[in-house]
Design an enzyme around this catalytic site. Structure first.
Site, PDB file in Angstrom:
ATOM      1  N   ASP A  71     -17.521   6.222 -44.595  1.00 24.61           N
ATOM      2  CA  ASP A  71     -17.972   6.583 -45.940  1.00 24.61           C
ATOM      3  C   ASP A  71     -18.900   7.796 -45.935  1.00 24.61           C
ATOM      4  O   ASP A  71     -19.101   8.429 -46.965  1.00 24.61           O
ATOM      5  CB  ASP A  71     -18.696   5.411 -46.602  1.00 24.61           C
ATOM      6  CG  ASP A  71     -17.752   4.307 -47.036  1.00 24.61           C
ATOM      7  OD1 ASP A  71     -16.525   4.541 -47.011  1.00 24.61           O
ATOM      8  OD2 ASP A  71     -18.223   3.225 -47.398  1.00 24.61           O
ATOM      9  N   MET A 114     -11.560   4.495 -49.792  1.00 28.39           N
ATOM     10  CA  MET A 114     -12.845   3.844 -49.579  1.00 28.39           C
ATOM     11  C   MET A 114     -13.987   4.689 -50.158  1.00 28.39           C
ATOM     12  O   MET A 114     -13.882   5.906 -50.263  1.00 28.39           O
ATOM     13  CB  MET A 114     -13.085   3.598 -48.089  1.00 28.39           C
ATOM     14  CG  MET A 114     -12.404   2.358 -47.548  1.00 28.39           C
ATOM     15  SD  MET A 114     -12.908   2.045 -45.840  1.00 28.39           S
ATOM     16  CE  MET A 114     -12.272   0.396 -45.618  1.00 28.39           C
TER      17      MET A 114
END
Length: 297
Positions: A71, A114
């Site tokens: 991320d 994501m």
């Protein structure tokens, strides 16, 4: 073993929860004097607890961290290893989605990536692709009405649309149970499925036939082997962590800031999520690439 050529992790992965006393007992029983902990913000919070317990017990054990999250949402640092690979793999999924959109009459493709609180993967993959028509991230609000009306105008004009959406975007539109996972994070609703159904319903009510495809490459992205850029960064971080421990330091993570390798106390990065700046240059470049309008009042 040539584990650096494999995807995933030989150490195993889990979602939240740790038994601090069991970890300490294992460290003492095995006679370890160096502990290296690899992961993101939650993992580093756990590393901080282990470090505090080591100090409380007066043990001669060094605890070091290495930032690892695709991320890329760890505060202060340039990037964590895994991010470059994630963007590269996400771009492949976007390319496939683009083909699906342009080869079907009124084709609409949605790629869900994501990014709970930060839209870095979605943003960078969109920039790398140059085929995306709109990118939705948690940091930039949008309304369903504005989004659907814009898709309608675009489909009428050019007969196709490609959307990229981060999993944390538009959560205020999606119904959730309020449940939390083992890490204490609220379980998100599926924004990808929500958009797919909403788009179908919107066009059906207007008598327009569309072909909507939802592509969710989440776990495919997470399991591929590291690319060359991430392999180099991982080697640099590993060496830096060992150098820090051998120099007598503990309770730190190693990372690059402004391209320079540094050692940071756990407290400096824990509890602070790095997010995309909607007024920053990279997001503004993305808007110039996608030409997407403002999708909120």
């Amino acid at each position: 073993q040539l584990i650096h050529h494999e995807g995933g992790t030989i150490l195993g992965s889990s979602r939240g929860g740790m038994d601090k006393n069991a970890i300490m007992d294992a460290i003492i029983e095995k006679g370890y004097n160096q502990v290296y902990i690899i992961g993101g913000d939650g993992t580093h919070r756990g590393a901080g607890l282990v470090y505090d317990e080591v100090r409380r017990r007066g043990l001669e054990v060094s605890v070091a961290g290495i930032p690892k999250t695709i991320d890329n949402d760890i505060a202060l640092i340039d990037k964590s290893f895994g991010f470059e690979t994630a963007v590269e793999e996400a771009t492949r999924a976007i390319k496939a989605a683009h083909v699906e959109a342009v080869t079907c009459p009124n084709g609409i493709s949605i790629v869900k990536l994501m990014g709970r609180s930060s839209g870095f993967i979605a943003m960078h993959a969109t920039l790398a692709s140059r085929d995306v028509n709109a990118c939705l991230i948690p940091e930039v609000p949008f309304t369903l009405e504005h989004l659907l009306n814009w898709i309608h105008r675009r489909v009428r004009a050019v007969q196709h649309t490609l959307l990229v959406v981060a999993e944390g975007a538009g959560q205020e539109l999606v119904s959730t149970t309020g449940e939390k996972d083992a890490s204490g994070n609220v379980k998100f609703g599926d924004i990808g499925t929500f958009l797919e159904r909403s788009i179908h319903k919107f066009f059906k009510e207007r008598g327009v036939e569309v072909s909507v495809k939802l592509i969710d490459p989440t776990y495919q992205i997470r399991t591929v082997p590291a690319n060359s850029a991430d392999s180099v960064l991982c080697s640099q971080l590993a060496m830096s962590a060992v150098h820090g421990v051998m120099a007598g330091y503990s309770g730190f993570t190693t990372a690059t800031i402004n391209t320079r390798l540094v050692w940071l106390p756990f407290a400096d990065i824990c509890g602070h999520t790095r997010t995309v700046d909607p007024k920053g240059r990279i997001w503004q470049r993305l808007l110039a690439s996608t030409n997407q309008p403002r999708l909120a009042p």
